[in-house]
Design an enzyme around this catalytic site. Structure first.
Site, PDB file in Angstrom:
ATOM      1  N   HIS A 126      22.691 -19.117  25.956  1.00 46.48           N
ATOM      2  CA  HIS A 126      22.584 -18.753  24.540  1.00 46.48           C
ATOM      3  C   HIS A 126      22.940 -17.280  24.375  1.00 46.48           C
ATOM      4  O   HIS A 126      23.167 -16.567  25.361  1.00 46.48           O
ATOM      5  CB  HIS A 126      21.200 -19.081  23.978  1.00 46.48           C
ATOM      6  CG  HIS A 126      20.072 -18.323  24.597  1.00 46.48           C
ATOM      7  ND1 HIS A 126      19.630 -18.540  25.872  1.00 46.48           N
ATOM      8  CD2 HIS A 126      19.265 -17.338  24.095  1.00 46.48           C
ATOM      9  CE1 HIS A 126      18.619 -17.734  26.144  1.00 46.48           C
ATOM     10  NE2 HIS A 126      18.384 -16.991  25.080  1.00 46.48           N
TER      11      HIS A 126
ATOM     12  N   HIS B 298      21.408 -14.550  23.134  1.00 43.98           N
ATOM     13  CA  HIS B 298      20.502 -13.408  23.153  1.00 43.98           C
ATOM     14  C   HIS B 298      20.956 -12.394  24.204  1.00 43.98           C
ATOM     15  O   HIS B 298      21.482 -12.750  25.262  1.00 43.98           O
ATOM     16  CB  HIS B 298      19.069 -13.853  23.415  1.00 43.98           C
ATOM     17  CG  HIS B 298      18.380 -14.377  22.187  1.00 43.98           C
ATOM     18  ND1 HIS B 298      17.331 -15.270  22.251  1.00 43.98           N
ATOM     19  CD2 HIS B 298      18.605 -14.143  20.868  1.00 43.98           C
ATOM     20  CE1 HIS B 298      16.927 -15.554  21.006  1.00 43.98           C
ATOM     21  NE2 HIS B 298      17.682 -14.879  20.162  1.00 43.98           N
TER      22      HIS B 298
ATOM     23  N   ASP C 209      19.642 -10.482  26.480  1.00 46.53           N
ATOM     24  CA  ASP C 209      19.218 -10.474  27.878  1.00 46.53           C
ATOM     25  C   ASP C 209      19.929 -11.539  28.704  1.00 46.53           C
ATOM     26  O   ASP C 209      19.734 -11.623  29.915  1.00 46.53           O
ATOM     27  CB  ASP C 209      17.696 -10.619  27.997  1.00 46.53           C
ATOM     28  CG  ASP C 209      17.141 -11.867  27.329  1.00 46.53           C
ATOM     29  OD1 ASP C 209      17.693 -12.289  26.300  1.00 46.53           O
ATOM     30  OD2 ASP C 209      16.145 -12.420  27.832  1.00 46.53           O
ATOM     31  N   HIS C 210      20.784 -12.331  28.047  1.00 46.57           N
ATOM     32  CA  HIS C 210      21.545 -13.359  28.750  1.00 46.57           C
ATOM     33  C   HIS C 210      23.052 -13.088  28.739  1.00 46.57           C
ATOM     34  O   HIS C 210      23.790 -13.777  29.455  1.00 46.57           O
ATOM     35  CB  HIS C 210      21.278 -14.730  28.136  1.00 46.57           C
ATOM     36  CG  HIS C 210      19.851 -15.175  28.273  1.00 46.57           C
ATOM     37  ND1 HIS C 210      19.450 -16.159  29.162  1.00 46.57           N
ATOM     38  CD2 HIS C 210      18.721 -14.755  27.651  1.00 46.57           C
ATOM     39  CE1 HIS C 210      18.140 -16.327  29.067  1.00 46.57           C
ATOM     40  NE2 HIS C 210      17.668 -15.480  28.160  1.00 46.57           N
TER      41      HIS C 210
ATOM     42  N   HIS D 184      15.372 -23.206  20.469  1.00 49.25           N
ATOM     43  CA  HIS D 184      15.049 -21.803  20.701  1.00 49.25           C
ATOM     44  C   HIS D 184      15.308 -20.909  19.486  1.00 49.25           C
ATOM     45  O   HIS D 184      15.393 -19.694  19.610  1.00 49.25           O
ATOM     46  CB  HIS D 184      15.847 -21.295  21.903  1.00 49.25           C
ATOM     47  CG  HIS D 184      15.459 -19.913  22.344  1.00 49.25           C
ATOM     48  ND1 HIS D 184      14.153 -19.530  22.598  1.00 49.25           N
ATOM     49  CD2 HIS D 184      16.214 -18.798  22.564  1.00 49.25           C
ATOM     50  CE1 HIS D 184      14.125 -18.267  22.962  1.00 49.25           C
ATOM     51  NE2 HIS D 184      15.364 -17.780  22.943  1.00 49.25           N
TER      52      HIS D 184
ATOM     53  N   ASP E  15      16.578 -20.700  27.361  1.00 44.49           N
ATOM     54  CA  ASP E  15      15.267 -20.502  26.739  1.00 44.49           C
ATOM     55  C   ASP E  15      14.991 -21.634  25.769  1.00 44.49           C
ATOM     56  O   ASP E  15      15.869 -22.055  25.002  1.00 44.49           O
ATOM     57  CB  ASP E  15      15.235 -19.175  25.982  1.00 44.49           C
ATOM     58  CG  ASP E  15      15.330 -17.976  26.905  1.00 44.49           C
ATOM     59  OD1 ASP E  15      15.486 -18.180  28.124  1.00 44.49           O
ATOM     60  OD2 ASP E  15      15.261 -16.842  26.400  1.00 44.49           O
TER      61      ASP E  15
ATOM     62  N   HIS F  31      12.584 -16.267  33.897  1.00 41.87           N
ATOM     63  CA  HIS F  31      12.379 -15.756  32.536  1.00 41.87           C
ATOM     64  C   HIS F  31      10.885 -15.547  32.265  1.00 41.87           C
ATOM     65  O   HIS F  31      10.336 -15.965  31.248  1.00 41.87           O
ATOM     66  CB  HIS F  31      12.986 -16.707  31.506  1.00 41.87           C
ATOM     67  CG  HIS F  31      13.269 -16.051  30.188  1.00 41.87           C
ATOM     68  ND1 HIS F  31      12.320 -15.964  29.187  1.00 41.87           N
ATOM     69  CD2 HIS F  31      14.383 -15.470  29.679  1.00 41.87           C
ATOM     70  CE1 HIS F  31      12.841 -15.359  28.131  1.00 41.87           C
ATOM     71  NE2 HIS F  31      14.100 -15.048  28.404  1.00 41.87           N
TER      72      HIS F  31
END
Length: 307
Positions: free
Chosen positions: A63, A65, A67-68, A141, A211, A269
């Site tokens: 996805h 976000h 942090d990914h 998510h 997530d 995570h």
């Protein structure tokens, strides 16, 4: 094969853990690496491993976000200078991943010296790459987040040499025929080779989750898996609070694994509020409370063999 964790922290890096990045080493099945998510500084983490960017063949983004994905532009650029020249790379991810890559590379005037294919995925997509079936399902998510289920081909059972020798068929080139053919003629006799092979070995099933809070598609991704890699941002505390933030509580992960007969669950995570000592203590408490739950909480640079 091996799973190598390069980043295991949720949301933010810590002094002990980087943000989300996980590698599947396909050796000796294939001489290449597949990356799942690319948190910031992923290329720095790779420098501490035996992973070679020239052998990085596929990237899967769960996805959008930060942090990914924030490590993705640097990784793609560095691959041009670290063995990736003229070696194709395929990247899978949600809608928007192509625009993100094209924009960052354009504005930074970065040029790749290898073919890059970007595939924007949707719920229910199925791809077959290198005889590995990749099933993709949408999770829950808040923004589109996907899970990737990898199904490997079954392999033939071993040749029952002792049974062949009992029939008077001694080792030699004829054994190759028993491995490769359905029937074999030997000294005037016809043999059905399946009678001389053990049961085939089922192919491994490995699933990487993005997530998510609990949802029905999780079961499609997890059922009968040998290994799942699943987030558990919340290792303790209020079960429902995790769902308000579209994440999973450890109780959710335990339930998912148990009802789908998952053999091994690898948890990543984990909230950045936990220090490694906290994680170790919580892992022990979870193990004592759930003795039948086969799991590990991942830390950066943990490597797990898929037997």
């Amino acid at each position: 094969m091996e799973i190598i964790f390069l980043g295991t922290s949720a949301g933010l890096p810590t002094k002990e853990r980087n943000t989300q990045s996980t590698v599947l080493s396909l050796e000796p099945f294939l001489s290449e690496f597949w990356l799942f998510d690319a948190g910031e500084a992923v290329q720095h983490q790779i420098l501490h491993t035996r992973i070679k960017l020239g052998k990085l063949r596929r990237i899967f983004i769960t996805h959008m976000h930060g942090d990914h994905i924030f490590g993705l532009p640097g990784l793609l650029s560095s691959r041009s200078f670290q063995g990736g020249e003229n070696k194709p790379l395929t990247l899978y991810g949600p809608a928007g991943i192509r625009e993100f890559i094209e924009t960052t590379l354009k504005l930074s005037e970065s040029r790749l010296n290898y073919p890059l294919e970007v595939v924007e995925v949707e719920d229910g997509d199925i791809y077959i790459e290198d005889e590995i079936t990749i099933n993709i399902h949408l999770l829950a998510h808040g923004i589109p987040s996907y899970g990737y289920r990898l199904e490997f081909l079954s392999s033939p059972g071993r040749l029952l040499q002792e049974k062949l020798q009992a029939e008077g068929i001694m080792p030699g080139p004829i054994y190759r025929d028993f491995k490769m053919q359905d029937t074999v003629e030997y000294e005037g006799m016809i043999y059905h080779t399946q009678d001389y092979r053990a049961d085939e070995v089922p192919g491994k099933i490995v699933t990487f989750f993005g997530d998510t809070m609990p949802n029905r598609n999780e079961d499609l991704l997890a059922v009968n898996a040998d290994v799942i890699v699943h987030e558990s941002t919340y290792l303790e505390g209020d079960h429902l609070l995790s769902h308000q933030y579209h994440h999973s509580h450890i109780a959710d992960v335990i339930g998912l694994s148990e009802r789908n007969q998952v053999k091994l669950t690898l948890i990543n995570h984990v909230s950045n509020r936990y220090h490694q000592l906290d994680v170790a203590e919580l892992e022990e408490a979870i193990r004592l409370a759930n003795p039948d739950f086969n799991f590990k909480i991942a830390h950066d640079f943990m490597t797990v063999s898929i037997d």
